[in-house]
Design an enzyme around this catalytic site. Structure first.
Site, PDB file in Angstrom:
ATOM      1  N   ASP A 144      88.442  29.249  62.867  1.00  0.00           N
ATOM      2  CA  ASP A 144      88.250  30.322  61.402  1.00  0.00           C
ATOM      3  C   ASP A 144      87.968  30.193  60.628  1.00  0.00           C
ATOM      4  O   ASP A 144      88.960  30.218  59.446  1.00  0.00           O
ATOM      5  CB  ASP A 144      90.231  31.210  61.596  1.00  0.00           C
ATOM      6  CG  ASP A 144      90.137  31.646  62.801  1.00  0.00           C
ATOM      7  OD1 ASP A 144      89.362  32.323  63.389  1.00  0.00           O
ATOM      8  OD2 ASP A 144      91.480  32.441  62.629  1.00  0.00           O
ATOM      9  N   GLU A 159      86.395  41.699  63.032  1.00  0.00           N
ATOM     10  CA  GLU A 159      87.287  41.077  62.334  1.00  0.00           C
ATOM     11  C   GLU A 159      86.391  40.262  61.289  1.00  0.00           C
ATOM     12  O   GLU A 159      85.249  40.239  61.640  1.00  0.00           O
ATOM     13  CB  GLU A 159      88.408  40.814  63.029  1.00  0.00           C
ATOM     14  CG  GLU A 159      87.841  39.299  64.448  1.00  0.00           C
ATOM     15  CD  GLU A 159      89.090  39.113  65.239  1.00  0.00           C
ATOM     16  OE1 GLU A 159      90.283  39.646  65.010  1.00  0.00           O
ATOM     17  OE2 GLU A 159      88.692  38.611  66.085  1.00  0.00           O
TER      18      GLU A 159
HETATM   19  O1  FUB Z   1      93.224  33.213  64.555  1.00  0.00           O
HETATM   20  C1  FUB Z   1      93.733  34.401  65.621  1.00  0.00           C
HETATM   21  C2  FUB Z   1      92.430  35.510  64.632  1.00  0.00           C
HETATM   22  O2  FUB Z   1      91.264  35.068  65.672  1.00  0.00           O
HETATM   23  C3  FUB Z   1      92.012  35.345  63.644  1.00  0.00           C
HETATM   24  O3  FUB Z   1      91.923  35.921  62.285  1.00  0.00           O
HETATM   25  C4  FUB Z   1      90.824  36.277  64.052  1.00  0.00           C
HETATM   26  O4  FUB Z   1      89.225  36.347  63.327  1.00  0.00           O
HETATM   27  C5  FUB Z   1      90.193  35.557  65.135  1.00  0.00           C
HETATM   28  O5  FUB Z   1      89.195  34.607  64.701  1.00  0.00           O
END
Ligand code: FUB
Length: 324
Positions: free
Chosen positions: A15, A222
């Site tokens: 991330d 996301e």
């Molecule tokens: O790393 C946890 C979660 O997985 C992140 O917040 C999302 O964007 C995905 O990459």
């Protein structure tokens, strides 16, 4: 750099948020580890408990690990799971924004402050008032205004909110209704609170219609990121369960944004996540995959590859498996 290279060989980092501060690249990743929590659709297996910061003088050069800069044990309101963070500079201070479940297992977004880009970061006693969900990404718009983009579906809990109010239970739109949008909010002068009510980040197709919830190859899921190129605002994100990084272009921070295409095709591992940054005249896509861990999706590794634009300002699609 036509193929991606791994950046941190001795640990699992994911991330990436990346910015240029003081003439260096600073990388703010999540810190994956083998916590033993079983994998589920809620993302409980992403059980991260601290953050490191990395810096680079050159995108093709050595990577410096500045060590642990914030630990969940330091955060008074902490429950569990430090997910994707971002950092912004204002004046002589650096503000880290991080999502974390509180003691009732609800994701909130907290702020921690440092006077150095490489930390350590000292957390505020409480999360941002009215904050919810995950994946904050900060735009310094260059005119004194800072904006946070945030949100994520499923384990990111965005489906539990409407009009910034918590619902009794999660609600997903029907397939032909507009998808659940990421959120944008302007930050207060002191960078510690929201200055207004968050709004939806609307992504339109080329005919001006909002992307629908059933359009899983294109709709937001996301991992928001925002960058500016030739005066336009590029909002990019993950499509989650279809595993693509896509982008849309707008004329101002709030949008609406018009869908353009795919930045990165699926990588090995369920999640895909990124940052786009210009450094020394070139553009780079920082991202992650799960190749070094043998496909264990909760143990991800940081990568970087050069990103190129076409003459019309669109981004050339990169193959998620193009690795050195
Ligand atoms: O790393 C946890 C979660 O997985 C992140 O917040 C999302 O964007 C995905 O990459």
């Amino acid at each position: 750099m036509k193929k991606a290279r791994y950046l941190v060989e001795n640990d699992y980092m994911a991330d990436p948020a990346v910015h240029v501060f003081d003439g260096k690249l600073y990388i703010y990743p999540s810190h994956d580890w083998e916590s033993g929590v079983e994998e589920n659709d809620n993302g409980d297996h992403f059980n991260m408990k601290d953050y490191h910061v990395f810096s680079m003088d050159d995108a093709e050069g050595a990577v410096t690990d500045h060590g642990v800069v914030l630990d969940v044990e330091q955060i008074p309101w902490a429950g569990r799971q430090l997910w994707d963070c971002d950092v912004a500079q204002k004046g002589d201070k650096y503000y880290m924004y991080f999502p974390l479940k509180d003691k009732t297992d609800i994701f909130r977004i907290g702020v921690a402050i440092s006077d150095k880009p490489y930390g350590p970061f000292i957390p505020q006693p409480d999360p941002i008032r009215g904050s919810y969900s995950i994946d904050p990404a900060i735009l310094d718009d260059g005119d004194g205004n800072y904006y946070m983009y945030f949100g994520g579906l499923w384990g990111g809990q965005l489906q539990r909110y409407r009009d910034n109010k918590a619902l009794e239970s999660a609600e997903f739109p029907k397939d032909d209704e507009p998808g659940i949008p990421a959120r944008i909010v302007r930050l207060s002068e002191d960078m510690l609170q929201f200055a207004e009510e968050p709004r939806g980040v609307v992504i339109l197709d080329k005919d001006g219609a909002p992307l629908t919830a059933g359009d899983t190859q294109r709709r937001f899921f996301e991992a928001s990121w925002i960058h500016k190129y030739n005066g336009k605002y590029y909002f990019s994100y993950s499509t989650g369960d279809t595993h693509r990084l896509c982008y849309a272009i707008g004329d101002n921070p709030y949008g609406p944004f018009t869908y353009q295409g795919v930045i990165l095709t699926p990588v090995v591992g369920w999640t895909t996540h990124h940052a786009i940054v210009e450094f020394k005249g070139k553009w780079y896509l920082f991202h992650h995959d799960s190749v070094p861990s043998g496909g264990r999706t909760w143990l991800r590794s940081l990568k970087v590859i050069e990103l190129e634009y076409n003459p019309d300002g669109t981004i050339k699609t990169i193959e998620g498996t193009a690795t050195e």
